[in-house]
Design a protein around this motif. Structure first.
Motif, PDB file in Angstrom:
ATOM      1  N   MET A  21     -30.401  38.202 -10.603  1.00  0.00           N
ATOM      2  CA  MET A  21     -30.441  37.138 -11.586  1.00  0.00           C
ATOM      3  C   MET A  21     -29.042  36.610 -11.888  1.00  0.00           C
ATOM      4  N   ILE A  22     -28.988  35.309 -12.182  1.00  0.00           N
ATOM      5  CA  ILE A  22     -27.797  34.623 -12.666  1.00  0.00           C
ATOM      6  C   ILE A  22     -28.237  33.891 -13.919  1.00  0.00           C
ATOM      7  N   VAL A  23     -27.659  34.230 -15.091  1.00  0.00           N
ATOM      8  CA  VAL A  23     -28.190  33.736 -16.355  1.00  0.00           C
ATOM      9  C   VAL A  23     -27.063  33.371 -17.318  1.00  0.00           C
ATOM     10  N   ASP A  24     -27.447  32.671 -18.390  1.00  0.00           N
ATOM     11  CA  ASP A  24     -26.500  32.412 -19.468  1.00  0.00           C
ATOM     12  C   ASP A  24     -26.499  33.595 -20.433  1.00  0.00           C
ATOM     13  N   SER A  25     -25.855  33.452 -21.579  1.00  0.00           N
ATOM     14  CA  SER A  25     -25.709  34.583 -22.498  1.00  0.00           C
ATOM     15  C   SER A  25     -27.012  34.959 -23.196  1.00  0.00           C
ATOM     16  N   THR A  26     -28.050  34.125 -23.073  1.00  0.00           N
ATOM     17  CA  THR A  26     -29.342  34.429 -23.693  1.00  0.00           C
ATOM     18  C   THR A  26     -30.347  35.005 -22.713  1.00  0.00           C
ATOM     19  N   GLY A  27     -29.987  35.041 -21.426  1.00  0.00           N
ATOM     20  CA  GLY A  27     -30.927  35.507 -20.415  1.00  0.00           C
ATOM     21  C   GLY A  27     -31.716  34.396 -19.767  1.00  0.00           C
ATOM     22  N   TYR A  28     -31.351  33.125 -20.046  1.00  0.00           N
ATOM     23  CA  TYR A  28     -31.987  32.002 -19.356  1.00  0.00           C
ATOM     24  C   TYR A  28     -31.215  31.691 -18.078  1.00  0.00           C
ATOM     25  N   GLY A  29     -31.934  31.436 -16.998  1.00  0.00           N
ATOM     26  CA  GLY A  29     -31.279  31.069 -15.759  1.00  0.00           C
ATOM     27  C   GLY A  29     -32.222  31.179 -14.590  1.00  0.00           C
ATOM     28  N   VAL A  30     -31.714  31.711 -13.485  1.00  0.00           N
ATOM     29  CA  VAL A  30     -32.526  31.823 -12.284  1.00  0.00           C
ATOM     30  C   VAL A  30     -32.525  33.268 -11.793  1.00  0.00           C
ATOM     31  N   ALA A  31     -33.573  33.589 -11.058  1.00  0.00           N
ATOM     32  CA  ALA A  31     -33.686  34.900 -10.445  1.00  0.00           C
ATOM     33  C   ALA A  31     -34.293  34.734  -9.060  1.00  0.00           C
ATOM     34  N   ALA A  59     -32.846  30.304   4.181  1.00  0.00           N
ATOM     35  CA  ALA A  59     -33.581  30.161   2.928  1.00  0.00           C
ATOM     36  C   ALA A  59     -34.385  28.879   2.914  1.00  0.00           C
ATOM     37  N   SER A  60     -35.645  28.971   2.534  1.00  0.00           N
ATOM     38  CA  SER A  60     -36.458  27.785   2.342  1.00  0.00           C
ATOM     39  C   SER A  60     -37.000  27.721   0.920  1.00  0.00           C
ATOM     40  N   SER A  61     -36.583  28.655   0.083  1.00  0.00           N
ATOM     41  CA  SER A  61     -36.978  28.665  -1.316  1.00  0.00           C
ATOM     42  C   SER A  61     -35.740  28.382  -2.163  1.00  0.00           C
ATOM     43  N   THR A  62     -35.683  27.206  -2.787  1.00  0.00           N
ATOM     44  CA  THR A  62     -34.536  26.815  -3.597  1.00  0.00           C
ATOM     45  C   THR A  62     -35.011  26.232  -4.918  1.00  0.00           C
ATOM     46  N   ILE A  63     -34.091  26.202  -5.887  1.00  0.00           N
ATOM     47  CA  ILE A  63     -34.404  25.620  -7.191  1.00  0.00           C
ATOM     48  C   ILE A  63     -33.105  25.068  -7.766  1.00  0.00           C
ATOM     49  N   SER A  64     -33.185  23.979  -8.544  1.00  0.00           N
ATOM     50  CA  SER A  64     -32.016  23.392  -9.200  1.00  0.00           C
ATOM     51  C   SER A  64     -32.136  23.610 -10.706  1.00  0.00           C
ATOM     52  N   ARG A  65     -31.088  24.175 -11.301  1.00  0.00           N
ATOM     53  CA  ARG A  65     -31.049  24.400 -12.741  1.00  0.00           C
ATOM     54  C   ARG A  65     -29.618  24.218 -13.217  1.00  0.00           C
ATOM     55  N   SER A  66     -29.468  23.641 -14.405  1.00  0.00           N
ATOM     56  CA  SER A  66     -28.150  23.456 -14.993  1.00  0.00           C
ATOM     57  C   SER A  66     -28.048  24.300 -16.262  1.00  0.00           C
ATOM     58  N   PHE A  67     -27.118  25.246 -16.287  1.00  0.00           N
ATOM     59  CA  PHE A  67     -26.905  26.093 -17.455  1.00  0.00           C
ATOM     60  C   PHE A  67     -25.508  26.701 -17.335  1.00  0.00           C
ATOM     61  N   THR A  68     -25.014  27.280 -18.403  1.00  0.00           N
ATOM     62  CA  THR A  68     -23.687  27.892 -18.410  1.00  0.00           C
ATOM     63  C   THR A  68     -23.795  29.330 -17.912  1.00  0.00           C
ATOM     64  N   VAL A  69     -23.339  29.574 -16.703  1.00  0.00           N
ATOM     65  CA  VAL A  69     -23.448  30.902 -16.109  1.00  0.00           C
ATOM     66  C   VAL A  69     -22.539  31.877 -16.856  1.00  0.00           C
ATOM     67  N   ALA A  70     -23.113  32.974 -17.316  1.00  0.00           N
ATOM     68  CA  ALA A  70     -22.347  33.984 -18.044  1.00  0.00           C
ATOM     69  C   ALA A  70     -22.542  35.386 -17.489  1.00  0.00           C
ATOM     70  N   ARG A  71     -23.731  35.672 -16.937  1.00  0.00           N
ATOM     71  CA  ARG A  71     -24.053  37.035 -16.520  1.00  0.00           C
ATOM     72  C   ARG A  71     -24.662  37.033 -15.121  1.00  0.00           C
TER      73      ARG A  71
END
Length: 199
Positions: free
Chosen positions: A85-95, A165-177
């Motif tokens: 996982m790559i997430v912001d300080s709240t645990g929102y992001g991608v996995a 890789a054929s599985s991708t997703i786009s998300r914008s957030f402040t990476v923290a963790r």
């Protein structure tokens, strides 16, 4: 296969050697006794018993673009989503990881509070080519790549040669963790962690 010492970074990498979790990690949702250590596949391993959804390990993220790499085995028989996982300080992001009822289809998608969002994953569930089953008898490498706001997943059998890789997703957030763990489970979530790395 390359040696683990040649693979892992000194800042972020971990081969889970020794008898305790390295100080760089922070636990979420785990209690004392959830980790045990052994030698497996000729290398150190950390056995993890997660208790429910949103149990994971994290450390501070690097800046810019990078690859997260994890190797290990899923050993649970419960409904389980496990991976990186790559997430912001709240645990929102991608996995990116494996759903153990469909182990040949690694996924990448959104998590909130460290917990899997089923709808978001369903929209990005195409398996990468070269997928290999992740289970108790198969050691699998998985990579979560950050490239700007695009995230993609790939798998490998040796940590060096990756499927496309054929599985991708786009998300914008402040990476923290950055981290790993069983971020969706209906029961005890168990795995063996062999290596974690940032490249």
């Amino acid at each position: 296969q390359p040696t683990l010492s040649a693979l892992v970074s000194s800042t972020y990498g971990d081969t889970f050697a020794g008898a305790s979790l390295d100080a760089k990690w922070t636990r979420v949702g785990f209690t004392s006794g959830d980790e045990t250590y052994q030698t497996g596949d000729g290398n150190s391993e950390m056995n993890i018993s997660g208790r429910n959804a949103g149990n994971y390990y994290y450390q501070s993220a690097p800046s810019g673009d990078f690859d997260l790499v994890w190797a290990g085995h899923i050993t649970a028989s419960t409904t389980l989503m496990f991976g990186l996982m790559i997430v912001d300080s709240t645990g929102y992001g991608v996995a990116a990881g494996y759903y153990n009822s469909s182990p040949d289809a690694p996924l990448v998608g959104t998590i909130t509070g460290g917990i899997y969002d089923g709808a978001a994953f369903a929209a990005a569930s195409a398996p990468p080519s070269g997928s290999t089953a992740m289970n108790g008898s198969t050691k699998t490498w998985i990579r979560l790549r950050k490239s700007g706001t695009t995230y993609s997943v790939a798998v490998s059998t040796d940590g060096e040669n990756w499927g496309t890789a054929s599985s991708t997703i786009s998300r914008s957030f402040t990476v923290a963790r950055i981290g790993f763990g069983p971020w969706y489970s209906t029961g005890m979530a168990s795995c063996k962690a062999d290596v974690f790395d940032v490249r």
